[in-house]
Design a protein around this motif. Sequence first.
Motif, PDB file in Angstrom:
ATOM      1  N   THR A 390       0.853  -1.181   0.000  1.00  0.00           N
ATOM      2  CA  THR A 390       0.000   0.000   0.000  1.00  0.00           C
ATOM      3  C   THR A 390       0.894   1.237   0.000  1.00  0.00           C
ATOM      4  O   THR A 390       2.027   1.201   0.466  1.00  0.00           O
ATOM      5  CB  THR A 390      -0.916   0.017   1.238  1.00  0.00           C
ATOM      6  N   TYR A 391       0.349   2.298  -0.531  1.00  0.00           N
ATOM      7  CA  TYR A 391       1.153   3.502  -0.713  1.00  0.00           C
ATOM      8  C   TYR A 391       0.464   4.666  -0.028  1.00  0.00           C
ATOM      9  O   TYR A 391      -0.779   4.757   0.015  1.00  0.00           O
ATOM     10  CB  TYR A 391       1.344   3.802  -2.208  1.00  0.00           C
ATOM     11  N   THR A 392       1.253   5.516   0.496  1.00  0.00           N
ATOM     12  CA  THR A 392       0.715   6.673   1.216  1.00  0.00           C
ATOM     13  C   THR A 392       1.618   7.872   0.990  1.00  0.00           C
ATOM     14  O   THR A 392       2.788   7.728   0.605  1.00  0.00           O
ATOM     15  CB  THR A 392       0.611   6.363   2.725  1.00  0.00           C
ATOM     16  N   TRP A 393       1.043   9.048   1.233  1.00  0.00           N
ATOM     17  CA  TRP A 393       1.818  10.285   1.085  1.00  0.00           C
ATOM     18  C   TRP A 393       2.666  10.510   2.332  1.00  0.00           C
ATOM     19  O   TRP A 393       2.220  10.274   3.457  1.00  0.00           O
ATOM     20  CB  TRP A 393       0.895  11.489   0.901  1.00  0.00           C
ATOM     21  N   ARG A 394       3.871  10.942   2.122  1.00  0.00           N
ATOM     22  CA  ARG A 394       4.746  11.358   3.211  1.00  0.00           C
ATOM     23  C   ARG A 394       5.220  12.784   2.921  1.00  0.00           C
ATOM     24  O   ARG A 394       5.240  13.221   1.759  1.00  0.00           O
ATOM     25  CB  ARG A 394       5.956  10.428   3.327  1.00  0.00           C
ATOM     26  N   GLN A 426       5.951  28.724   5.173  1.00  0.00           N
ATOM     27  CA  GLN A 426       6.907  27.627   5.225  1.00  0.00           C
ATOM     28  C   GLN A 426       6.425  26.520   4.302  1.00  0.00           C
ATOM     29  O   GLN A 426       5.219  26.331   4.103  1.00  0.00           O
ATOM     30  CB  GLN A 426       7.114  27.117   6.660  1.00  0.00           C
ATOM     31  N   THR A 427       7.360  25.813   3.716  1.00  0.00           N
ATOM     32  CA  THR A 427       7.055  24.836   2.685  1.00  0.00           C
ATOM     33  C   THR A 427       7.663  23.491   3.051  1.00  0.00           C
ATOM     34  O   THR A 427       8.512  23.382   3.943  1.00  0.00           O
ATOM     35  CB  THR A 427       7.606  25.298   1.323  1.00  0.00           C
ATOM     36  N   ARG A 428       7.244  22.480   2.332  1.00  0.00           N
ATOM     37  CA  ARG A 428       7.784  21.142   2.496  1.00  0.00           C
ATOM     38  C   ARG A 428       7.541  20.384   1.207  1.00  0.00           C
ATOM     39  O   ARG A 428       6.732  20.784   0.367  1.00  0.00           O
ATOM     40  CB  ARG A 428       7.113  20.421   3.671  1.00  0.00           C
ATOM     41  N   GLU A 429       8.245  19.277   1.050  1.00  0.00           N
ATOM     42  CA  GLU A 429       8.038  18.418  -0.107  1.00  0.00           C
ATOM     43  C   GLU A 429       7.097  17.288   0.271  1.00  0.00           C
ATOM     44  O   GLU A 429       7.071  16.824   1.416  1.00  0.00           O
ATOM     45  CB  GLU A 429       9.370  17.853  -0.600  1.00  0.00           C
ATOM     46  N   VAL A 430       6.331  16.856  -0.714  1.00  0.00           N
ATOM     47  CA  VAL A 430       5.404  15.736  -0.542  1.00  0.00           C
ATOM     48  C   VAL A 430       5.847  14.631  -1.489  1.00  0.00           C
ATOM     49  O   VAL A 430       6.132  14.881  -2.662  1.00  0.00           O
ATOM     50  CB  VAL A 430       3.959  16.175  -0.859  1.00  0.00           C
ATOM     51  N   TYR A 431       5.941  13.415  -0.974  1.00  0.00           N
ATOM     52  CA  TYR A 431       6.366  12.307  -1.815  1.00  0.00           C
ATOM     53  C   TYR A 431       5.583  11.066  -1.426  1.00  0.00           C
ATOM     54  O   TYR A 431       4.947  10.994  -0.375  1.00  0.00           O
ATOM     55  CB  TYR A 431       7.887  12.078  -1.704  1.00  0.00           C
ATOM     56  N   CYS A 432       5.626  10.079  -2.303  1.00  0.00           N
ATOM     57  CA  CYS A 432       4.863   8.848  -2.126  1.00  0.00           C
ATOM     58  C   CYS A 432       5.818   7.732  -1.714  1.00  0.00           C
ATOM     59  O   CYS A 432       6.913   7.591  -2.279  1.00  0.00           O
ATOM     60  CB  CYS A 432       4.140   8.495  -3.426  1.00  0.00           C
ATOM     61  N   VAL A 433       5.391   6.927  -0.727  1.00  0.00           N
ATOM     62  CA  VAL A 433       6.206   5.799  -0.271  1.00  0.00           C
ATOM     63  C   VAL A 433       5.298   4.590  -0.107  1.00  0.00           C
ATOM     64  O   VAL A 433       4.074   4.701  -0.076  1.00  0.00           O
ATOM     65  CB  VAL A 433       6.905   6.095   1.081  1.00  0.00           C
ATOM     66  N   GLN A 434       5.952   3.435  -0.040  1.00  0.00           N
ATOM     67  CA  GLN A 434       5.221   2.222   0.284  1.00  0.00           C
ATOM     68  C   GLN A 434       4.934   2.231   1.785  1.00  0.00           C
ATOM     69  O   GLN A 434       5.823   2.385   2.612  1.00  0.00           O
ATOM     70  CB  GLN A 434       6.041   0.992  -0.109  1.00  0.00           C
ATOM     71  N   ALA A 435       3.630   2.076   2.123  1.00  0.00           N
ATOM     72  CA  ALA A 435       3.235   2.260   3.512  1.00  0.00           C
ATOM     73  C   ALA A 435       3.824   1.194   4.419  1.00  0.00           C
ATOM     74  O   ALA A 435       4.018   1.415   5.610  1.00  0.00           O
ATOM     75  CB  ALA A 435       1.706   2.252   3.617  1.00  0.00           C
ATOM     76  N   ASN A 436       4.143   0.003   3.894  1.00  0.00           N
ATOM     77  CA  ASN A 436       4.654  -1.071   4.740  1.00  0.00           C
ATOM     78  C   ASN A 436       6.075  -0.794   5.218  1.00  0.00           C
ATOM     79  O   ASN A 436       6.515  -1.316   6.219  1.00  0.00           O
ATOM     80  CB  ASN A 436       4.657  -2.399   3.994  1.00  0.00           C
ATOM     81  N   ALA A 437       6.796   0.019   4.452  1.00  0.00           N
ATOM     82  CA  ALA A 437       8.176   0.312   4.846  1.00  0.00           C
ATOM     83  C   ALA A 437       8.139   1.384   5.910  1.00  0.00           C
ATOM     84  O   ALA A 437       8.056   2.564   5.638  1.00  0.00           O
ATOM     85  CB  ALA A 437       8.976   0.765   3.626  1.00  0.00           C
ATOM     86  N   GLU A 438       8.160   0.967   7.143  1.00  0.00           N
ATOM     87  CA  GLU A 438       7.945   1.883   8.249  1.00  0.00           C
ATOM     88  C   GLU A 438       9.148   2.810   8.408  1.00  0.00           C
ATOM     89  O   GLU A 438      10.273   2.366   8.623  1.00  0.00           O
ATOM     90  CB  GLU A 438       7.722   1.118   9.545  1.00  0.00           C
ATOM     91  N   SER A 453      11.761   3.996   4.068  1.00  0.00           N
ATOM     92  CA  SER A 453      10.885   3.915   2.896  1.00  0.00           C
ATOM     93  C   SER A 453      11.475   4.745   1.770  1.00  0.00           C
ATOM     94  O   SER A 453      11.693   5.944   1.924  1.00  0.00           O
ATOM     95  CB  SER A 453       9.492   4.426   3.255  1.00  0.00           C
ATOM     96  N   ARG A 454      11.709   4.107   0.658  1.00  0.00           N
ATOM     97  CA  ARG A 454      12.237   4.831  -0.489  1.00  0.00           C
ATOM     98  C   ARG A 454      11.080   5.466  -1.264  1.00  0.00           C
ATOM     99  O   ARG A 454       9.990   4.909  -1.326  1.00  0.00           O
ATOM    100  CB  ARG A 454      13.054   3.909  -1.397  1.00  0.00           C
ATOM    101  N   PRO A 455      11.303   6.635  -1.841  1.00  0.00           N
ATOM    102  CA  PRO A 455      10.222   7.277  -2.608  1.00  0.00           C
ATOM    103  C   PRO A 455       9.917   6.495  -3.877  1.00  0.00           C
ATOM    104  O   PRO A 455      10.802   5.893  -4.495  1.00  0.00           O
ATOM    105  CB  PRO A 455      10.785   8.672  -2.930  1.00  0.00           C
ATOM    106  N   VAL A 456       8.629   6.485  -4.231  1.00  0.00           N
ATOM    107  CA  VAL A 456       8.171   5.831  -5.450  1.00  0.00           C
ATOM    108  C   VAL A 456       7.432   6.870  -6.289  1.00  0.00           C
ATOM    109  O   VAL A 456       7.311   8.032  -5.902  1.00  0.00           O
ATOM    110  CB  VAL A 456       7.263   4.621  -5.126  1.00  0.00           C
ATOM    111  N   LYS A 459       2.185   8.699  -8.846  1.00  0.00           N
ATOM    112  CA  LYS A 459       0.899   8.200  -9.344  1.00  0.00           C
ATOM    113  C   LYS A 459       0.424   6.973  -8.573  1.00  0.00           C
ATOM    114  O   LYS A 459      -0.742   6.583  -8.676  1.00  0.00           O
ATOM    115  CB  LYS A 459       1.011   7.882 -10.841  1.00  0.00           C
ATOM    116  N   LEU A 460       1.305   6.335  -7.800  1.00  0.00           N
ATOM    117  CA  LEU A 460       0.897   5.165  -7.023  1.00  0.00           C
ATOM    118  C   LEU A 460       0.066   5.563  -5.805  1.00  0.00           C
ATOM    119  O   LEU A 460      -0.652   4.742  -5.253  1.00  0.00           O
ATOM    120  CB  LEU A 460       2.123   4.371  -6.579  1.00  0.00           C
ATOM    121  N   CYS A 461       0.192   6.794  -5.362  1.00  0.00           N
ATOM    122  CA  CYS A 461      -0.554   7.241  -4.190  1.00  0.00           C
ATOM    123  C   CYS A 461      -1.884   7.827  -4.635  1.00  0.00           C
ATOM    124  O   CYS A 461      -1.960   8.540  -5.646  1.00  0.00           O
ATOM    125  CB  CYS A 461       0.229   8.304  -3.412  1.00  0.00           C
TER     126      CYS A 461
END
Length: 1509
Positions: A390-394, A426-438, A453-456, A459-461
């Motif tokens: 599963t994928y989630t935003w980080r 203030q700003t930040r970056e948003v990226y997608c990771v595999q949710a299982n990789a804690e 968790s490595r970024p993927v 479009k997967l999120c």
Amino acid sequence: MDFCFKGTRESIVSYVSHCNLGLFICFPGPWGRCMGSDCGPGGSQSRAVWCAHVDGWTTLHTNCDQGQRPLNQRNCFRVCDWHKDLYDWKLGAWNECVPVSARTFGALRPFTCSGGEEGIQTREVGCILKSDGSPAEDAICEYFEPKPRLEQACLIPCPQDCVVSEYSPWTSCSKTCGTGLKNRVRSVLVPPLFGGAICANLTEFQSCKLGPCTGPEGMYSLRVGPWNPCTLPQTRTERQAKRRKGKGQGLRDRAGVKDPETRELIQKKRTRNRLNRQESPFWDIQVGYQTRDVTCIHRNGSAVGRLLCAPRDLPLTVQSCVMPKDCQVTDWAEWGPCSKTCVDPETSRGNRSRIRQVLQFPVGEGAECPPLEESESCEPAGEGVPPCATYTWRTTEWSDCRVDPLLSQQDRRRSNLTGLCGGGLQTREVYCVQANAELLKYLNDLREKDKASRPVENKLCVGPIPNRSQLCQIPCPIDCEVSPWGAWGPCTFENCDDQAGKKGFKLRRRRITNEPTGGPGNCPHLVEAVPCDEPSCYNWQLVSLDECVPDDGKPCGPGTRLAQVQCVNSNGEEVDRNLCSSAPALEPVPCEVPCSRDCVLSDWTSWSTCSQTCSSKTIEGKQMRTRSILAYNAGEGGTLCPNSSSLQEVRNCNEHACTVYHWQTGPWGPCTEDPSASSINTSISVRGGGDGQGPCSLGMQTRKVICVRVNVGQVPPKKCPDGPRPNTMRPCQLPCKKDCIMTPFSDWTPCPVTCDAGTTKQSRKRLIIQLPSNGGQDCPELLEEERDCEVPKICPGFRWKTHKWRKCQLVPWFLRQNSAGAQETCGPGLQTRAVSCRQLDGTQADISECLKFAKAMPTITQRCQLPCQDDCQLTNWSKFSSCTADCVGVRTRKRALIGRSKKKDKCKNTQMYPLSETQYCPCDKYNAQPVGNWSDCILPEGGRVESSLGMKVQGDIKECGQGYRYQAMVCYDQDNRLVETLRCNSHGYIEEACIIPCPSDCKLSEWSNWSRCSKSCGSGVKVRSKWLREKPYNGGRPCPKLDHINQVYEVVPCQSDCNQYVWVAEPWSVWKVSNVDLKENCGEGVQTRKVRCMLNTIDGPSESVEDYLCDPEEMPLGARESRLPCPEDCVLNDWGPWSRCSLPCTRTNSRVRTAYTLRSPSVGRECPNTTDSEPCSLNLNCFNYFYNITDWSTCQLSPTAVCGSGIKTRMLDCVRSTGKSVDMKFCEKVRLSSNEHLCVVECPVNCQLSEWSAWSECSQTCGLEGKMWRQRSVVQASQGDGRPCPSQMEQWKPCPVRPCYRWQYSPWSECRVEVSRTFGGIQTREVGCILKSDGSPAEDAICEYFEPKPRLEQACLIPCPQDCVVSEYSPWTSCSKTCGTGLKNRVRSVLVPPLFGGAICANLTEFQSCKLGPCTGPEGMYSLRVGPWNPCTLPQTRTERQAKRRKGKGQGLRDRAGVKDPETRELIQKKRTRNRLNRQESPFWDIQVGYQTRDVTCIHRNGSAVGRL
């Protein structure tokens, strides 16, 4: 004075009507040049306005109505050179050409056209802003370019009616018997032009009947039936066996050939023949024949012999065909694996598929193949299936709060960002990771970095994307505010507990009125000290003096006043009286109670403020007090009054030296580790819900403390008292160290699988999750890596390969030998060819691969023709000869006639049968040309790689400046045919630099200084303003709401201290007695004193100021009249203050004041009343007081803030019943909830956009019109006065031009059978491959690569023709005239319309002349002819009539001149003026009314004119 007024008649009338005052008119001159310091709408221009008489001479302005005077100054738009890129003329289309006559008083006049008429056409021209097309003032564009003309001359040609020729003679009848048609025609000699009459009918039809048909004409027709199914000849198997038997013998004979080269050639030929025969496991093509019935039918429906339908061309009854075979496929294979390999019920199901193979392809009209692959949804089966990823935003850590992104372009703080506070971003970056990789596991255990968790790919999120920016707040520093210095205290010891030595200090203090950020340590020093001698810690303080008591119990004479005291410490606080036991007690003060004949003096005034704060050799502080004479002594026996010098006393004060010392502190140093603390400053990396700034241990801060002498500098510490010395150390909280936290590298981006992609790269990147701080581990510099992609060794792809056409096969002779004109060895036939599947490199591939990945399969059969003996037979074309030179050289190929064709004349016609063909040699020279429109202006990417990993908010992404626009290039060969752009060594574009204008924000001036408070006492307001310098353009930040003069204001309440300025009165002067009794020196007299307005300080009034600063109502009297008591009279002191009136103020209440006796009277005399009263009167001596609370001010920010948290303030004011603000002491205390209120100023957040998406696929795969698009979206809409979002949310650029090919079809031919009742026929058409752009032909194989070749013939149906059927004529109508020659007519209707080429309908109406005898009356004999209007002329006697009329009016005026009544004369004069104005006798126009005539004539029908009666 000469002048002119440039304007229309209406504008002059307007000025006359609005500015007329009698006979005078206001005339404005032209506007002058727009002047101003800033570009844009802030300029101003002026013009002259003068007053003139209607006769033309100028006069004074006072003669014109000043209320209607035109403006002589107005705002304008000051044009600068850079406006040329923003504004331009917009030209409308020319309107229709209108005759000049139509523009003269709006009426058209009849005219006779003679070669055309002159006209005028107009258009609209206006100045516009290029960016959005909004209209602007014409003066802006006229600054750069004169206004284009609004009208031009044009020519309206005369209308030309259609002119036709005479009718031709009638044609012969279309039938030789029965009813037919004949027609006649006429042609157009001159077509209609310019609105002329259209042409009449050019063809007329008429029915004809030559008698009943007696012969067979029209009796018979052909009926052609459908083709029968394709069949094989019965003897085909025997013939094939015989043919194979012969071939087998030949092979056996050839088998004896021992030459290896000969055997190899034979084997290759056998292999080639087998391929051409298409003996393949996928199809077996057999050529058969099919027949159809062609029957001759009598019109009664019976069949007759075919000879009766001769000599028409009979259609074919037999033809070659392909034996139909249905598609055959294998059974389904087993299901493949499920595409979903994990368990997750929330995600969609997977798919699995199965296939089957083709055993036999469909041939001819056989059934098509069913689907060869099918799929179904599935879920993975079995045990041990892993759960789905599963994928989630980080998000990364929020960046530091920054104010500079909110600053406008004009903000001067951009050059120095230090100290900015308030609202920020203030700003930040948003990226997608595999949710299982804690990630938390990684963060808690730094040794397992690879488990982060490595970024993927993003479009997967799914789901909403977290915010990439947010507003934040930087607390604004609060400056320390302190009160004024207090008075110097007494000389005291440094430490009253240790009074060794005689060193002492006098101290003065001030307090903190506004606590600063960071505590009181950031305030200036609060204590100053001066050294002094004889210090003491406790002293007696005088509270009051008792009344004077004469000595020895006498009623008057010398005495003493006892002092009432209290014990106070050095701070002025009352302490126990025992502490002052060592201090000397205050002695009784000597005084005197005057006897009845003594001089009476007033009490001493209080000591004045000390003139100096310290003393030196040249400066001494002084204090003064005074007293005055209230009554003089008697001549004898009384105490004398002192001289004037004795009425004043002076003493020294502030005798300490001007050497002031204080402690000065430096800033606190950084928080460092305290070795004595037990905890350790641990490096942390946890990024949880907190900010990571929590304390890890206690530390210590130090600062420097020095002793400073005012105006000198640092001195030894012993010079300053130790008591108020500040601390040099304090504990502090040490923040935890934060190491840099990063994600692992993402996977490498995929490489393209195509072979023509060229050298491409793949990349991977990692993101910074947490930046280091407080001395934590730094981040590595390398965040992105690139490497070249490997070129695939074998390019995937499949294509069809076609083999040679087989020999043309005819229908067996025994089936067609009875057909007319048939020959055994020639005629129409059918030929077939083989098709195989190949990879792109030419190797053999399975046929299923081409069915799946290649284009449509090429055709495997086609019609062919074997030439007969009468036909011209030629050899095949030879190969082209070799070229002698490219481009300019030619090459030829040849063929020759065969056999008897050489002797046939028709075959020798080289135009029909050319024997040679010449063409230019292939040319490698190509011509490139631009095509299409320019693309949008596209900014360069600046080397930034478009990545799908991580989404940044728009920050420093450049959105304006120099970019490039693109135009597609086309490449043509020497024959002007479109070819690939690579032939022209072009990448498909030309590019040109362009500019995207940068947005310019609204520019305002700096704030003006605050105005003075509107009230000098109590609550008022103060104002400051900004004014507009330049309006926004190109999408810049909008301006705040401005007033009518383009200003914005800020109003805040202010408080003026009512005691800031006070009246100070000096002592009363000596009495000046007006009626002097030299013996007694008493009676009526006057006293004066000087009253000054002074600045009030904490130490009392300090310096004189202007009187207007003090309240004039509170000014004390400067003079008073009273009676100077005589000797032995009672003497009272001055009246005390009035008591306050009790509220509410009414006349029944009163106020009082009192006095006491200073000198008792002698015997027989009495003292006056010691009490005085007066009634209370509202707003005279009695006032009501109430509080007034002002409204909240606007939200006030720190000077270094742009937005965010601020403070609203309001003031509490004490108001007297007269409406005057007074000191707060007059009002009772009111508990306000708060005088300050927190508020928020909305931050001006600019619109934030996403990055541009990747370019879309081309809208067309080939041709000149292809476009690629890319989009961006709004990440966050603008807030407050932030820059709005731009309108351009998508961009396009042209695609590389590729040639387009398509099949071109000719129209279907007519059915082959021309006459029949109802039967089937055949239509044919030509089909060829052409280049879409110019229609030039191309090889069929190019189009077959994309689409199968369309069929060349189809069945058709020709219904029998149906002639038109009409009814009988109706009876003749009555004659149209009652006498003379008229017309009558009759009509008929259509019963059955003509269909399918049948005879058309004859005339449906017939006319016939009729004559009922000569006409005897005038009916119809005469008619009116009306001519055009003649030109407008003046009557010949107009001058005489005007002279006569004026002469009469002059006499009347002379008669009226005798009127003596002034009112009557004034009315006559006004009427004369009004008449002259109504006659428009003006220097600007002279309108004369004339007349015009036209001819109306009665015309006899023979054309002669007769009388109009």
